[in-house]
Design a protein around this motif. Sequence first.
Motif, short mmCIF file in Angstrom:
data_model
loop_
_atom_site.label_atom_id
_atom_site.label_comp_id
_atom_site.label_asym_id
_atom_site.label_seq_id
_atom_site.Cartn_x
_atom_site.Cartn_y
_atom_site.Cartn_z
N ASP A 59 -6.25 85.37 -36.09
CA ASP A 59 -6.65 86.69 -36.56
C ASP A 59 -7.55 86.59 -37.80
O ASP A 59 -8.37 87.48 -38.04
N GLY A 102 -16.43 85.64 -27.94
CA GLY A 102 -15.45 86.71 -27.94
C GLY A 102 -15.12 87.16 -29.35
O GLY A 102 -15.87 86.94 -30.30
N LYS A 103 -13.94 87.76 -29.52
CA LYS A 103 -13.53 88.29 -30.82
C LYS A 103 -13.22 87.13 -31.77
O LYS A 103 -12.34 86.32 -31.50
#
Length: 297
Positions: A59, A102-103
């Motif tokens: 994250d 991607g993220k």
Amino acid sequence: MTIVVTGSSGLLGSALVASLRGDGHEVVRLVRREPAGPGERFWDPREGVLDPAALEGADAVVHLAGASIGDHRWSESYKRELVDSRVAGTRTVARALAALEGKAPALLSGSAIGFYGDTGDLAVDESAPAGKGFLAGLADRWEEAAAPARDAGLRVVLLRTGVVLSRDGGMLARIVPIFKMGAGATLGSGRQYVSWITLPDWVAAVRFLLAHEEVSGPVNVTAPEPVTNAEYTATLAKALHRPTMPVSAPRFALRLALGEFVEEAVLAGQRVLPRRLLDAGHRFAHPTLGEALTAVL
């Protein structure tokens, strides 16, 4: 959350890792040796080696690695070490993040309030420009090294950290024994400002920034009430129930003992305010120096 941390064995990194793991978050430590288990990944910041796969699924990355500013005399070779360890490491992390598909995780990258140079009596927040001197130039280059991540559209937070108060390391741990002997003294004129923060408040601020995705860019990680060196000296002596020396340590003697470091990191002052943290709603457990020293000591 899954958080990747560099510099995890240092004063700041070890406290942050312990706090995150204590609340059940997964922490992956980037290390410069053979990984000892699944919670570690190898990287070599000097050679620019970091497999982007080591960051997948995270994250955020909290990047704190870099040679210590206050542990050595500033020879020309050590000044190069200070720059290289920060710029190369930050660039390595930022490029690996930018290469992810991607993220991608957010990047919270270490910096320092030395960015502002000597601000004198002027209180500054994150809108102030870079100052002059070696430390200001170092912090400017350190922050700019995160540009690949920012340019790739990632959230990048620049952690402009002040003097961290802890009995386990840093400046406070080194000077407490001197004060306990009754030999504590104001440094130079004593009018230069010290922008400080306790280690628990530093950890809490970083965790706040991890959770608040709306915050990006430079953030001053300091307590809201900076003090002069004279105030700092008197408050520390009071907390330890010890007297201070009746005269201040003269500038020439400090320069002779510590070299260029003392001019920029001890006798220069930064009166820095954590405007962006306060505006975002963060609150400090130890906002004033007296209660901070009582809690830390």
